[in-house]
Design an enzyme around this catalytic site. Sequence first.
Site, short mmCIF file in Angstrom:
data_model
loop_
_atom_site.label_atom_id
_atom_site.label_comp_id
_atom_site.label_asym_id
_atom_site.label_seq_id
_atom_site.Cartn_x
_atom_site.Cartn_y
_atom_site.Cartn_z
CE LYS A 60 2.58 -59.18 -3.44
NZ LYS A 60 2.03 -57.96 -3.92
CE LYS B 32 2.42 -52.72 -10.14
NZ LYS B 32 2.27 -53.48 -8.91
CE LYS C 209 1.65 -59.41 -13.12
NZ LYS C 209 0.44 -59.08 -12.36
#
Length: 326
Positions: free
Chosen positions: A108, A193, A190
């Site tokens: 991140k 979202k 992955k």
Amino acid sequence: MLSGIKPSGELTLGSYLGAIKNWAERADQYDCYYFMADLHAITVRQKPADLRRRTLEQLAQYIACGLDPERNTLFIQSHVPQHAELGWVVNCYSMFGELSRMTQFKDKSAKNADNINGGLFTYPALMAADILLYQPDYVPVGEDQKQHVELTRAVARRFNGVYGDVFKIPETFVPKVGARIMSLTNPTAKMSKSEDEDAGRIALMDKPEDIMRIFKRAVTDSENSVRFDRENKPGISNLMTIYSAVTGKSYDEITAEFDGKGYGAFKLAVGESVVEMLRPIREESTRLLTDKGYLESVYRAGAEKAGYMANKTLRKVYKKVGFVPR
Ligand code: TRP
């Protein structure tokens, strides 16, 4: 049992197959707590109106996915202030070195180089608090969150080592089927979202024609045989995982079903199975979102029940560390 999802993006097919569907099947065996992790969501910048809307949408979708509020405690993280309170205490028992090793923090910070804030760094301490407040036996999470649950266990043991048995040491619970649904355009990553422009993502609220278009474009390989091989055939293997999770068919059965039929037919079948599975979920979520009063009654009751549990643990912790009782 306890778990949460950040309302930082639309819930996806991966959220459903990898998490919520499995949660919904556990209500008979466990006392289950599931929440919208809004405190975690603000570790990256959110538009306030979007965050608010997505938090309520996520609640409606939890219910539409089968989490019956009568049998599961559903709540919004920020409504239970004990999360932030225990979060601070856990921070003081988490080591800088441990937090620095968290792969999600490294990922991140690479993606948000202009906003590497303290919350992003101490995120796992808050997550540990989320978990430890409820003394759960199991924490169902995806592979990417296992490291955070490991940290939770380490911190809980450390704390118990000093103060006696305060926290139950939770186990990670990774579902076997559908544990990891990958992006349809980049099947080694992955299905996320939060990634804005991930063309390989199916959102729970996507329209059937959009779902079919995304499946038709799914990245595969040039071998033209439907068989499971994650390493060499990540795209086909991901489609097989999805199809298997939706239909209950084994990989061998799927291979036999599409023997000699080609990838085009396979992609159509997977797409159609997903469309039919998501249709009632989309319709029910849409209906629930028009009933704001009902959603409010659910999250209020959830926060009350969760707050009661959380407060018991927090009082114990405050006493152990030496705070004067109020
Ligand atoms: N970190 C989790 C994620 O990104 C969300 C989360 C926050 C969570 N607190 C939790 C999951 C506690 C399980 C338990 O998906």
